[in-house]
Design a protein around this motif. Structure first.
Motif, PDB file in Angstrom:
ATOM      1  N   UNK A 136       6.230 -35.384 -27.451  1.00 45.84           N
ATOM      2  CA  UNK A 136       6.336 -34.688 -26.158  1.00 45.84           C
ATOM      3  C   UNK A 136       7.777 -34.702 -25.638  1.00 45.84           C
ATOM      4  N   UNK A 137       8.432 -35.849 -25.730  1.00 43.53           N
ATOM      5  CA  UNK A 137       9.804 -35.961 -25.232  1.00 43.53           C
ATOM      6  C   UNK A 137      10.784 -35.183 -26.102  1.00 43.53           C
ATOM      7  N   UNK A 138      10.592 -35.201 -27.404  1.00 44.18           N
ATOM      8  CA  UNK A 138      11.480 -34.441 -28.288  1.00 44.18           C
ATOM      9  C   UNK A 138      11.305 -32.930 -28.102  1.00 44.18           C
ATOM     10  N   UNK A 139      10.065 -32.499 -27.893  1.00 41.89           N
ATOM     11  CA  UNK A 139       9.834 -31.077 -27.607  1.00 41.89           C
ATOM     12  C   UNK A 139      10.531 -30.675 -26.317  1.00 41.89           C
ATOM     13  N   UNK A 140      10.439 -31.526 -25.320  1.00 44.10           N
ATOM     14  CA  UNK A 140      11.106 -31.244 -24.047  1.00 44.10           C
ATOM     15  C   UNK A 140      12.617 -31.200 -24.229  1.00 44.10           C
ATOM     16  N   UNK A 141      13.143 -32.126 -25.025  1.00 44.25           N
ATOM     17  CA  UNK A 141      14.574 -32.149 -25.327  1.00 44.25           C
ATOM     18  C   UNK A 141      15.007 -30.829 -25.967  1.00 44.25           C
ATOM     19  N   UNK A 170      25.999 -28.998 -33.266  1.00 48.21           N
ATOM     20  CA  UNK A 170      24.862 -29.000 -32.335  1.00 48.21           C
ATOM     21  C   UNK A 170      23.663 -28.253 -32.909  1.00 48.21           C
ATOM     22  N   UNK A 171      23.918 -27.205 -33.657  1.00 48.88           N
ATOM     23  CA  UNK A 171      22.827 -26.481 -34.308  1.00 48.88           C
ATOM     24  C   UNK A 171      22.131 -27.381 -35.326  1.00 48.88           C
ATOM     25  N   UNK A 205      17.618 -30.848 -36.983  1.00 53.54           N
ATOM     26  CA  UNK A 205      17.104 -32.165 -37.377  1.00 53.54           C
ATOM     27  C   UNK A 205      15.993 -32.625 -36.436  1.00 53.54           C
ATOM     28  N   UNK A 206      16.146 -32.341 -35.150  1.00 49.55           N
ATOM     29  CA  UNK A 206      15.113 -32.740 -34.193  1.00 49.55           C
ATOM     30  C   UNK A 206      13.837 -31.953 -34.416  1.00 49.55           C
TER      31      UNK A 206
END
Length: 161
Positions: A101-106, A123-124, A129-130
């Motif tokens: 949930x937190x990574x999706x929000x990030x 950054x891309x 990677x995320x």
């Protein structure tokens, strides 16, 4: 100094009184900021995971507002700092869906940054990677959660290209 195993520590803690345990917890909280944050989570937020996630999202919003977007160097530094915070907050929770949930929000927040992160290779790559990490973490969740999170993830894939 030799660090004892959890089993040994557990056995030793069983022999302590309530006051001694309280004293140890307070010392642990004073020793390091992360310990204090973890104790805060355990005592006040672990019973309502959704409220915990929302409070972390509010903290992340504040960090995103503070991003220096004048150049990519400073953006990278701040984005990595935010990502480290997410890892720390996720570590506190025993639920695997919290980190997803937190990574999706990030990823949702990072897409909205201006100037676009997709104009910078570093950054891309970080974003990609995320997304890959989210895919991996979704695969171990319950099927219903997998479906919901995969829908959110599909909206993130290929964004900005």
């Amino acid at each position: 100094m030799q660090i004892e195993s959890i089993v040994t520590i557990k056995k030793e803690l069983k022999h302590l009184s309530k006051d001694e345990l309280l004293d140890l917890c307070l010392k642990l909280g004073k020793f390091k900021k992360e310990n204090k944050a973890f104790l805060t989570y355990l005592l006040f937020q672990s019973d309502d995971e959704n409220a915990y996630i929302e409070s972390v999202k509010t903290t992340l919003d504040e960090l995103f507002e503070g991003i220096n977007s004048r150049n990519y160097f400073f953006m990278k530094k701040t984005i990595r700092k935010i990502l480290r915070q997410i890892k720390i907050y996720s570590k506190y929770s025993s639920e695997k869906s919290t980190e997803v949930e937190l990574l999706l929000y990030f990823c949702e927040r990072i897409e909205k940054l201006r100037p676009s992160i997709f104009d910078n290779n570093t950054l891309t790559n970080l974003y990609d990677r995320q997304v890959a990490m989210i895919e991996k973490k979704i695969s171990v969740l319950h099927e219903d959660l997998q479906f919901d999170y995969n829908q959110k993830l599909e909206s993130l894939k290929g964004y900005g290209y």
